[in-house]
Scaffold this motif. Sequence first.
Motif, PDB file in Angstrom:
ATOM      1  N   TYR A   1      72.535  21.467 -52.985  1.00  0.00           N
ATOM      2  CA  TYR A   1      71.923  20.218 -53.420  1.00  0.00           C
ATOM      3  C   TYR A   1      73.071  19.282 -53.797  1.00  0.00           C
ATOM      4  O   TYR A   1      74.105  19.725 -54.304  1.00  0.00           O
ATOM      5  CB  TYR A   1      71.040  20.422 -54.652  1.00  0.00           C
TER       6      TYR A   1
ATOM      7  N   PHE B   1      74.166  15.421 -55.727  1.00  0.00           N
ATOM      8  CA  PHE B   1      73.724  14.464 -56.733  1.00  0.00           C
ATOM      9  C   PHE B   1      74.774  13.374 -56.950  1.00  0.00           C
ATOM     10  O   PHE B   1      75.967  13.582 -56.727  1.00  0.00           O
ATOM     11  CB  PHE B   1      73.523  15.160 -58.093  1.00  0.00           C
TER      12      PHE B   1
ATOM     13  N   TYR C   1      75.521  10.920 -60.356  1.00  0.00           N
ATOM     14  CA  TYR C   1      75.186  10.563 -61.725  1.00  0.00           C
ATOM     15  C   TYR C   1      75.975   9.320 -62.114  1.00  0.00           C
ATOM     16  O   TYR C   1      77.097   9.108 -61.634  1.00  0.00           O
ATOM     17  CB  TYR C   1      75.561  11.684 -62.697  1.00  0.00           C
TER      18      TYR C   1
ATOM     19  N   GLN D   1      77.449   7.145 -65.577  1.00  0.00           N
ATOM     20  CA  GLN D   1      77.712   7.233 -67.018  1.00  0.00           C
ATOM     21  C   GLN D   1      78.187   5.870 -67.504  1.00  0.00           C
ATOM     22  O   GLN D   1      79.300   5.439 -67.187  1.00  0.00           O
ATOM     23  CB  GLN D   1      78.766   8.304 -67.305  1.00  0.00           C
TER      24      GLN D   1
ATOM     25  N   LEU E   1      75.148  11.169 -69.168  1.00  0.00           N
ATOM     26  CA  LEU E   1      74.978  10.982 -67.731  1.00  0.00           C
ATOM     27  C   LEU E   1      73.508  10.751 -67.387  1.00  0.00           C
ATOM     28  O   LEU E   1      72.617  11.344 -67.997  1.00  0.00           O
ATOM     29  CB  LEU E   1      75.468  12.213 -66.972  1.00  0.00           C
TER      30      LEU E   1
ATOM     31  N   LEU F   1      70.888  10.548 -63.942  1.00  0.00           N
ATOM     32  CA  LEU F   1      70.780  10.843 -62.519  1.00  0.00           C
ATOM     33  C   LEU F   1      70.455   9.570 -61.742  1.00  0.00           C
ATOM     34  O   LEU F   1      69.465   8.891 -62.019  1.00  0.00           O
ATOM     35  CB  LEU F   1      69.691  11.886 -62.282  1.00  0.00           C
TER      36      LEU F   1
ATOM     37  N   LYS G   1      69.387  12.127 -55.752  1.00  0.00           N
ATOM     38  CA  LYS G   1      69.662  13.510 -55.388  1.00  0.00           C
ATOM     39  C   LYS G   1      69.225  13.762 -53.954  1.00  0.00           C
ATOM     40  O   LYS G   1      68.280  13.132 -53.452  1.00  0.00           O
ATOM     41  CB  LYS G   1      68.934  14.478 -56.329  1.00  0.00           C
TER      42      LYS G   1
ATOM     43  N   PHE H   1      79.681   9.894 -60.963  1.00  0.00           N
ATOM     44  CA  PHE H   1      80.071  11.269 -60.677  1.00  0.00           C
ATOM     45  C   PHE H   1      79.218  11.839 -59.552  1.00  0.00           C
ATOM     46  O   PHE H   1      77.987  11.775 -59.608  1.00  0.00           O
ATOM     47  CB  PHE H   1      79.891  12.159 -61.912  1.00  0.00           C
TER      48      PHE H   1
ATOM     49  N   ARG I   1      75.336  21.605 -56.297  1.00  0.00           N
ATOM     50  CA  ARG I   1      74.788  22.841 -56.838  1.00  0.00           C
ATOM     51  C   ARG I   1      74.195  23.642 -55.701  1.00  0.00           C
ATOM     52  O   ARG I   1      73.591  23.074 -54.780  1.00  0.00           O
ATOM     53  CB  ARG I   1      73.674  22.537 -57.835  1.00  0.00           C
TER      54      ARG I   1
ATOM     55  N   LYS J   1      75.219  26.707 -61.433  1.00  0.00           N
ATOM     56  CA  LYS J   1      75.566  25.552 -62.252  1.00  0.00           C
ATOM     57  C   LYS J   1      75.957  24.369 -61.380  1.00  0.00           C
ATOM     58  O   LYS J   1      76.323  24.515 -60.219  1.00  0.00           O
ATOM     59  CB  LYS J   1      76.704  25.899 -63.189  1.00  0.00           C
ATOM     60  N   ILE J   2      75.901  23.180 -61.990  1.00  0.00           N
ATOM     61  CA  ILE J   2      76.308  21.958 -61.301  1.00  0.00           C
ATOM     62  C   ILE J   2      77.819  21.817 -61.421  1.00  0.00           C
ATOM     63  O   ILE J   2      78.384  21.955 -62.504  1.00  0.00           O
ATOM     64  CB  ILE J   2      75.611  20.732 -61.917  1.00  0.00           C
TER      65      ILE J   2
ATOM     66  N   PHE K   1      80.812  19.155 -60.998  1.00  0.00           N
ATOM     67  CA  PHE K   1      81.009  17.714 -60.939  1.00  0.00           C
ATOM     68  C   PHE K   1      82.368  17.362 -60.348  1.00  0.00           C
ATOM     69  O   PHE K   1      83.357  18.095 -60.519  1.00  0.00           O
ATOM     70  CB  PHE K   1      80.946  17.107 -62.346  1.00  0.00           C
ATOM     71  N   GLY K   2      82.422  16.202 -59.664  1.00  0.00           N
ATOM     72  CA  GLY K   2      83.696  15.636 -59.263  1.00  0.00           C
ATOM     73  C   GLY K   2      84.373  14.996 -60.461  1.00  0.00           C
ATOM     74  O   GLY K   2      83.819  14.956 -61.565  1.00  0.00           O
ATOM     75  N   SER K   3      85.550  14.444 -60.239  1.00  0.00           N
ATOM     76  CA  SER K   3      86.338  13.882 -61.335  1.00  0.00           C
ATOM     77  C   SER K   3      85.923  12.467 -61.698  1.00  0.00           C
ATOM     78  O   SER K   3      86.410  11.917 -62.682  1.00  0.00           O
ATOM     79  CB  SER K   3      87.819  13.910 -60.984  1.00  0.00           C
TER      80      SER K   3
END
Lengths: 114, 115
Positions: free
Chosen positions: A32, A34, A36, A38, A44, A46, A49, A90, A94, A101-102, A104-106
């Motif tokens: 999956y 996503f 996000y 922030q 964060l 969503l 997705k 971000f 997943r 767990k998800i 995340f990128g940086s």
Amino acid sequence: AQSVTQLDSQVPVFEEAPVELRCNYSSSVSVYLFWYVQYPNQGLQLLLKYLSGSTLVKGINGFEAEFNKSQTSFHLRKPSVHISDTAEYFCAVRTYSSASKIIFGSGTRLSIRP
Amino acid sequence: EAGVAQSPRYKIIEKRQSVAFWCNPISGHATLYWYQQILGQGPKLLIQFQNNGVVDDSQLPKDRFSAERLKGVDSTLKIQPAKLEDSAVYLCASSSVGQTYNEQFFGPGTRLTVL
């Protein structure tokens, strides 16, 4: 193991210009995907997705993203940005397992210039 | 519907001190997550609870970090003793269970500065 790469740490654009935030992922299994957002001093939220089906996904605030399996990419786009879009974005991945767990990128900081 | 609540929002401590963060998830959400977000990086999962049981704590530095969710509702994350590298935003999130995909809802976070 899965990983996410956001090549651009910062993207400055002028208001009402289009924007693309790039995201590439790596995984040996189906995932999956996503995006996000922030906003400063907030958690964060969503944006959109991709779970399955149509590769073009529409999200909130006029954003959309396209899943490209062959290029393992999930780039985020908006045709015309506003000052209010200034935030950190971000990309995340997943696996299908409900317990996974998800990752995340940086993050990419989008700054809008008037 | 109330969102995920976290307190305090900001905390400044000196190294080797102890600190605790509190999270109250969305009502009815069985799964609770704690993330660490270091400046310039994406969030990293520290621990995941389902009800009051731990699902994943593989990235929790157990020599100094601990977390509990005794009654399956709110949760506390503790650091003892803190190090300079623990300076980060600590995010709590919660989700429901039972579907193919259960969206995680995030709280505003606690910004920790260790001097």
